[in-house]
Enzyme design. Structure first.
Site, PDB file in Angstrom:
ATOM      1  N   THR A  76       0.811  -1.229   0.000  1.00 39.16           N
ATOM      2  CA  THR A  76       0.000   0.000   0.000  1.00 39.16           C
ATOM      3  C   THR A  76       0.841   1.275   0.000  1.00 39.16           C
ATOM      4  O   THR A  76       0.289   2.373  -0.025  1.00 39.16           O
ATOM      5  CB  THR A  76      -0.893   0.066   1.265  1.00 39.16           C
ATOM      6  OG1 THR A  76      -0.044   0.030   2.413  1.00 39.16           O
ATOM      7  CG2 THR A  76      -1.876  -1.099   1.319  1.00 39.16           C
ATOM      8  N   LYS A  77       2.154   1.155   0.031  1.00 34.07           N
ATOM      9  CA  LYS A  77       2.989   2.343   0.189  1.00 34.07           C
ATOM     10  C   LYS A  77       3.218   3.047  -1.154  1.00 34.07           C
ATOM     11  O   LYS A  77       2.835   2.526  -2.197  1.00 34.07           O
ATOM     12  CB  LYS A  77       4.314   1.969   0.866  1.00 34.07           C
ATOM     13  CG  LYS A  77       4.133   1.300   2.237  1.00 34.07           C
ATOM     14  CD  LYS A  77       3.684   2.279   3.329  1.00 34.07           C
ATOM     15  CE  LYS A  77       3.023   1.643   4.529  1.00 34.07           C
ATOM     16  NZ  LYS A  77       3.862   0.964   5.490  1.00 34.07           N
ATOM     17  N   THR A  78       3.852   4.214  -1.121  1.00 32.83           N
ATOM     18  CA  THR A  78       3.942   5.040  -2.341  1.00 32.83           C
ATOM     19  C   THR A  78       4.865   4.432  -3.399  1.00 32.83           C
ATOM     20  O   THR A  78       4.818   4.816  -4.555  1.00 32.83           O
ATOM     21  CB  THR A  78       4.412   6.475  -2.016  1.00 32.83           C
ATOM     22  OG1 THR A  78       5.659   6.394  -1.323  1.00 32.83           O
ATOM     23  CG2 THR A  78       3.390   7.194  -1.149  1.00 32.83           C
TER      24      THR A  78
END
Ligand SMILES: *Cc1c(COP(=O)(O)O)cnc(C)c1O
Length: 400
Positions: A184-186
């Site tokens: 879910t991270k950038t």
């Protein structure tokens, strides 16, 4: 019903798929040439002059960082209650004790005043968390660290790319910075992380400890002139290396980080514009609008919304919109509460924030139409429920 809008979604293109397929065909799956390249490119992204060490999660990276700076039994490490449990659990891995301080009620980052007050003769280090992608007050934190002779490890799981005084997180004057590449991270490789440090000693220790305490990694062993079977174990290390399959993903994702960031920023600004007249407090904005990574867009429902946070989340889900809560603060989780006898009154800001926060969907594949649907669902839920209210001054003042 139209399609469910998830809270988050990775943005994997043909480039990533191609790179993974090529890696699978290359015959090298574990840590090897792609991982070396990913590390080189990541360091270059930060302007060079730094060590970047790929690991299989930010949790592993934080563990290696606290190990490398010599945290051990009897030591205290100060962090914030308003974070993911990984930030604090690595301190326990070393037999040390986390000391939790409350957050700044605006930014949800560690409150420097609380930090200073929490320092004891046992304190060895500080782990600030750049919550949601907005930088902590690193001038204040670094000033305290220097005066009190403490190490600083940044939990930068949300902070790619985040800046402080025009400098990227990862280049600030701290001992180590740890990024996460969780799904879910950038920047997403499924699982993965990066430890960044300009300290050669720390870099060397992390490199050894991420692979069983072996003084040379497998790639070096199998490609150097020395016989591959010759290696030395110098410590009881861990198995925290990143695979070349994940690194192949990471290399392609890194090329897109600037574009991803621009899209996240646009989505955040569209939310600001569309939600500012509703009974909620919008996320804070740094003075420089480009300084925020916008990993999360976290609103706080006001009492005048006439609906509880939990009811709001249920109604959003019923209308086909995924949301989340970042975080249930650590002092409310049984392990941390019971082990350290923590009480909600010790963390008034984190406790109060927890009861009102909702993380709205924010991901680069989200279209304007997806976002418009989220906005109209929110407006219809709050339109039914809210009592007379005043627009929070900070929303009205938002320069968007
Ligand atoms: C995601 C996250 C972590 C852990 O990252 P992993 O790569 O999943 O281990 C640590 N701290 C914070 C604040 C996070 O959001």
């Amino acid at each position: 019903m139209s399609e469910f809008i998830p809270f988050a979604l990775p943005d994997i293109g043909e480039e990533e798929i191609q790179a993974v397929v090529e890696t699978l065909r290359s015959g090298w799956l574990t840590t090897g040439p792609r991982t070396k390249e990913f590390e080189r490119e990541f360091a270059a992204f930060l302007g060079g002059h730094t060590h970047a060490l790929a690991v299989n999660s930010a949790t592993a990276g934080l563990h290696l960082a606290v190990e490398a700076i010599g945290i051990g039994p009897g030591d205290e490490v100060i962090t914030t209650a308003h974070t993911f449990t990984a930030t604090a659990e690595v301190i326990r891995y070393m037999g040390a004790d986390p000391v939790f301080v409350d957050i700044d009620p605006q930014t949800f980052c560690m409150d420097p005043g609380g930090l200073e007050a929490a320092i004891t003769p046992r304190t060895k280090a500080i782990i600030p968390v750049h919550y949601g992608g907005m930088c902590c007050d690193m001038d204040a934190i670094n000033d305290i660290a220097r005066r009190r002779n403490l190490k600083v490890i940044e939990d930068a799981a949300h902070a790619l790319p985040t800046t402080w005084n025009d400098q990227l997180v990862g280049t600030l004057d701290t001992d180590a910075t740890v990024f996460s590449f969780y799904a879910t991270k950038t920047l997403a490789t499924g699982e993965g992380g990066m430890v960044v440090t300009r300290n050669a000693e720390i870099a060397k220790r992390v490199a050894v400890m991420r692979l069983h305490g072996i003084s040379k990694d497998a790639f070096d062993r199998f490609t150097s002139r020395k016989p591959a079977w010759q290696y030395e174990v110098v410590a009881p290390g861990f198995k925290y290396n990143l695979t070349d399959v994940a690194s192949a993903l990471g290399i392609e994702q890194l090329k897109k980080v600037r574009r991803f960031h621009a899209r996240r920023r646009t989505l955040a600004e569209r939310y600001d514009e569309a939600l500012r007249d509703l009974p909620m407090i919008l996320p804070p904005r740094p003075a420089d609008p480009g300084a925020h990574a916008w990993h999360l867009y976290v609103i706080q429902l006001l009492d005048s919304a006439g609906i509880s946070r939990d009811e709001f989340i249920d109604e959003m889900a019923a209308a086909g919109v995924g949301t989340s809560v970042h975080y249930t603060p650590l002092h409310l989780h049984p392990y941390w509460r019971d082990t350290y006898g923590l009480r909600p009154e010790q963390f008034p800001h984190a406790t109060r924030a927890f009861n009102r926060i909702v993380s709205l969907p924010l991901y680069t594949r989200m279209t304007d139409a997806d976002q418009d649907r989220v906005i109209s669902v929110i407006r219809s839920i709050l339109g039914r429920s809210h009592r007379a209210f005043e627009v929070p001054a900070e929303n009205a003042a938002a320069g968007v």
